[in-house]
Design a protein around this motif. Structure first.
Motif, mmCIF file in Angstrom:
data_model
loop_
_atom_site.group_PDB
_atom_site.id
_atom_site.type_symbol
_atom_site.label_atom_id
_atom_site.label_comp_id
_atom_site.label_asym_id
_atom_site.label_seq_id
_atom_site.Cartn_x
_atom_site.Cartn_y
_atom_site.Cartn_z
ATOM 1 N N GLY A 172 38.050 49.896 45.244
ATOM 2 C CA GLY A 172 39.146 50.006 46.211
ATOM 3 C C GLY A 172 39.619 48.651 46.706
ATOM 4 O O GLY A 172 40.813 48.452 46.963
ATOM 5 N N CYS A 173 38.680 47.711 46.834
ATOM 6 C CA CYS A 173 39.055 46.358 47.254
ATOM 7 C C CYS A 173 39.954 45.700 46.209
ATOM 8 O O CYS A 173 40.942 45.032 46.549
ATOM 9 C CB CYS A 173 37.801 45.511 47.478
ATOM 10 S SG CYS A 173 36.729 46.101 48.806
ATOM 11 N N ILE A 174 39.633 45.903 44.935
ATOM 12 C CA ILE A 174 40.455 45.338 43.869
ATOM 13 C C ILE A 174 41.824 45.999 43.845
ATOM 14 O O ILE A 174 42.853 45.328 43.639
ATOM 15 C CB ILE A 174 39.743 45.487 42.508
ATOM 16 C CG1 ILE A 174 38.465 44.644 42.474
ATOM 17 C CG2 ILE A 174 40.674 45.096 41.363
ATOM 18 C CD1 ILE A 174 38.700 43.150 42.623
ATOM 19 N N VAL A 175 41.883 47.299 44.075
ATOM 20 C CA VAL A 175 43.170 47.995 44.129
ATOM 21 C C VAL A 175 44.033 47.434 45.251
ATOM 22 O O VAL A 175 45.245 47.224 45.076
ATOM 23 C CB VAL A 175 42.952 49.515 44.310
ATOM 24 C CG1 VAL A 175 44.268 50.209 44.631
ATOM 25 C CG2 VAL A 175 42.334 50.115 43.065
ATOM 26 N N ARG A 176 43.431 47.176 46.401
ATOM 27 C CA ARG A 176 44.207 46.628 47.531
ATOM 28 C C ARG A 176 44.778 45.265 47.179
ATOM 29 O O ARG A 176 45.950 44.969 47.488
ATOM 30 C CB ARG A 176 43.310 46.513 48.769
ATOM 31 C CG ARG A 176 43.993 45.896 49.982
ATOM 32 C CD ARG A 176 45.070 46.818 50.546
ATOM 33 N NE ARG A 176 45.813 46.168 51.622
ATOM 34 C CZ ARG A 176 46.959 45.510 51.473
ATOM 35 N NH1 ARG A 176 47.497 45.384 50.244
ATOM 36 N NH2 ARG A 176 47.559 44.970 52.514
ATOM 37 N N LEU A 177 44.001 44.435 46.511
ATOM 38 C CA LEU A 177 44.497 43.127 46.092
ATOM 39 C C LEU A 177 45.591 43.277 45.031
ATOM 40 O O LEU A 177 46.603 42.569 45.068
ATOM 41 C CB LEU A 177 43.340 42.286 45.550
ATOM 42 C CG LEU A 177 42.299 41.850 46.583
ATOM 43 C CD1 LEU A 177 41.053 41.319 45.887
ATOM 44 C CD2 LEU A 177 42.871 40.794 47.533
ATOM 45 N N ARG A 178 45.383 44.212 44.103
ATOM 46 C CA ARG A 178 46.394 44.438 43.059
ATOM 47 C C ARG A 178 47.723 44.852 43.665
ATOM 48 O O ARG A 178 48.804 44.377 43.263
ATOM 49 C CB ARG A 178 45.904 45.523 42.102
ATOM 50 C CG ARG A 178 46.828 45.791 40.910
ATOM 51 C CD ARG A 178 46.451 47.065 40.201
ATOM 52 N NE ARG A 178 46.759 48.238 41.026
ATOM 53 C CZ ARG A 178 46.173 49.422 40.895
ATOM 54 N NH1 ARG A 178 45.208 49.586 39.994
ATOM 55 N NH2 ARG A 178 46.513 50.432 41.663
ATOM 56 N N ASP A 179 47.675 45.725 44.662
ATOM 57 C CA ASP A 179 48.906 46.224 45.273
ATOM 58 C C ASP A 179 49.647 45.142 46.051
ATOM 59 O O ASP A 179 50.849 45.261 46.295
ATOM 60 C CB ASP A 179 48.594 47.403 46.199
ATOM 61 C CG ASP A 179 48.156 48.650 45.429
ATOM 62 O OD1 ASP A 179 48.342 48.677 44.192
ATOM 63 O OD2 ASP A 179 47.617 49.573 46.072
ATOM 64 N N ALA A 180 48.930 44.085 46.451
ATOM 65 C CA ALA A 180 49.531 43.045 47.286
ATOM 66 C C ALA A 180 50.208 41.943 46.487
ATOM 67 O O ALA A 180 50.946 41.135 47.058
ATOM 68 C CB ALA A 180 48.461 42.437 48.200
ATOM 69 N N ILE A 181 49.952 41.884 45.173
ATOM 70 C CA ILE A 181 50.455 40.756 44.396
ATOM 71 C C ILE A 181 51.565 41.189 43.453
ATOM 72 O O ILE A 181 51.708 42.369 43.129
ATOM 73 C CB ILE A 181 49.316 40.059 43.616
ATOM 74 C CG1 ILE A 181 48.597 41.032 42.678
ATOM 75 C CG2 ILE A 181 48.322 39.442 44.601
ATOM 76 C CD1 ILE A 181 47.445 40.424 41.909
#
Length: 268
Positions: A172-181
Motif C-alpha cells: 500500500g505504501c508503494i501504491v501511494r507513492l505510485r499515485d503521487a508521481i
C-alpha cells in the motif's frame, strides 16, 4: 575518541550505528572502530553479508546511471542510509549536475551524518521519515522544494522494504507513492529473500526479530507483487548481480549469494 570533522555533534561515538556498519561494508569512510567491530561479528555469523551489501550498492550505481540516461533528473531515495561512496547524488550529478536528490531515512544517526555530508549541495537534501508513512514523505518541505511530482521522478526503495512487516502494508505504501508521481516515473526495488539461502542466513533473520528492525525475507513472487501497476523492465526481477551488469564477468558463479532480488519498473 576524537570526533572527526565530518561527525555531527550529538552523535554517540561509543555506540555502533546500523547505518555506519553498512557504510563500512560498502567501503565507506564514515564509520568508527565500534562499527567495524560489530561488522566483523556479523560477518562471523553470516559470511556473505558484505557481498550482499556490496551487490546492493553496485546495483544502485547501475540503476542511477540507467535512470539518468533515460532522462530522469530527480530522485527520491527512501531508506538511503548515509549517502557516501558513490551514492545517488554523486552518480547522478556526475552526469547531470542539475540532478536533484532527496534522501529519506528513519534513522536519526543516518540523517545527521547525511546533513553533514550534503552541506553545501543545494540540489541534495535529507529528511527523517519512514517509508511506512508515505504521506509524511510527500508532504515534507524539503521534498516539495527539490522535487516536482508533475514531472517524472525515480523512487528508489533499495534494501528497505524488507524492514516493513506485512502488517504495515508495504504494498500500500508503494501504491501511494505510485499515485503521487507522474507517468514516465520509475520505481527501483531491492529486497532480501530466503530463496536459495543457507541456514545461517535464515538463523540471522530469526535473530533480527529480537530487534526493532526485524527483517522480513520475502519470496520472489511476494517481491514481484510490489511492482503491480508498473511496467517492469528487462531483465525483470532478478538476483542483484544479474540486473544489467556492466560486465558479464561481474556476475560470478553464484549470483544467488547476493541474497536479494532487484528490479526497475516504469509508470506508464
Amino acid at each position: 575518541m576524537t570526533r572527526p570533522s565530518w561527525a555531527p555533534e550529538g552523535i554517540d561515538l561509543d555506540r555502533p550505528s546500523a547505518s555506519r556498519v553498512y557504510d563500512y561494508f560498502v567501503g565507506g569512510m564514515h564509520n568508527f572502530e565500534i562499527d567495524r567491530m560489530l561488522a566483523r561479528q556479523i560477518e562471523e555469523f553470516t559470511p556473505n553479508v558484505a557481498e550482499t551489501m556490496r551487490a546492493n550498492r553496485d546495483l544502485l550505481r547501475r540503476c542511477v546511471r540507467f535512470l539518468v540516461d533515460a532522462g530522469i533528473d530527480q530522485f527520491l531515495d527512501i531508506g538511503s542510509g548515509i549517502p557516501t561512496v558513490g551514492n545517488v547524488h554523486e552518480v547522478a550529478q556526475a552526469v547531470n549536475p542539475s540532478a536533484r536528490v532527496v534522501y529519506v531515512d528513519i534513522d536519526p544517526v543516518a540523517v545527521a551524518h547525511s546533513r553533514a555530508i550534503l552541506d553545501g549541495n543545494p540540489a541534495a537534501a535529507v529528511v527523517q521519515a519512514d517509508i511506512g508513512d508515505p504521506d509524511a514523505i510527500l508532504a515534507d518541505p524539503e521534498v516539495a522544494r527539490l522535487l516536482d511530482f508533475d514531472q517524472p521522478v525515480a523512487v528508489l526503495a533499495l534494501g528497505v522494504l524488507h524492514f516493513v512487516p506485512d502488517a504495515a502494508d508495504p504494498a500500500g505504501c508503494i501504491v501511494r507513492l505510485r499515485d503521487a508521481i507522474a507517468p514516465g516515473s520509475y520505481l527501483a526495488i531491492t529486497h532480501a529473500t530466503a530463496d536459495g539461502q543457507p541456514e545461517e542466513v535464515l538463523e540471522a533473520q530469526k535473530l533480527s526479530g529480537r530487534t526493532s528492525t526485524e527483517i522480513v525475507l520475502r519470496t520472489k513472487p511476494e517481491i514481484a507483487a510490489f511492482f503491480q501497476g508498473w511496467t517492469i523492465l528487462e531483465p525483470g526481477l532478478v538476483q542483484l548481480p544479474l540486473w544489467r551488469p556492466d560486465n558479464p564477468a561481474d556476475v560470478g558463479d553464484h549470483p544467488e549469494r547476493s541474497g536479494a532480488y532487484g528490479g526497475i519498473a516504469r509508470k506508464d
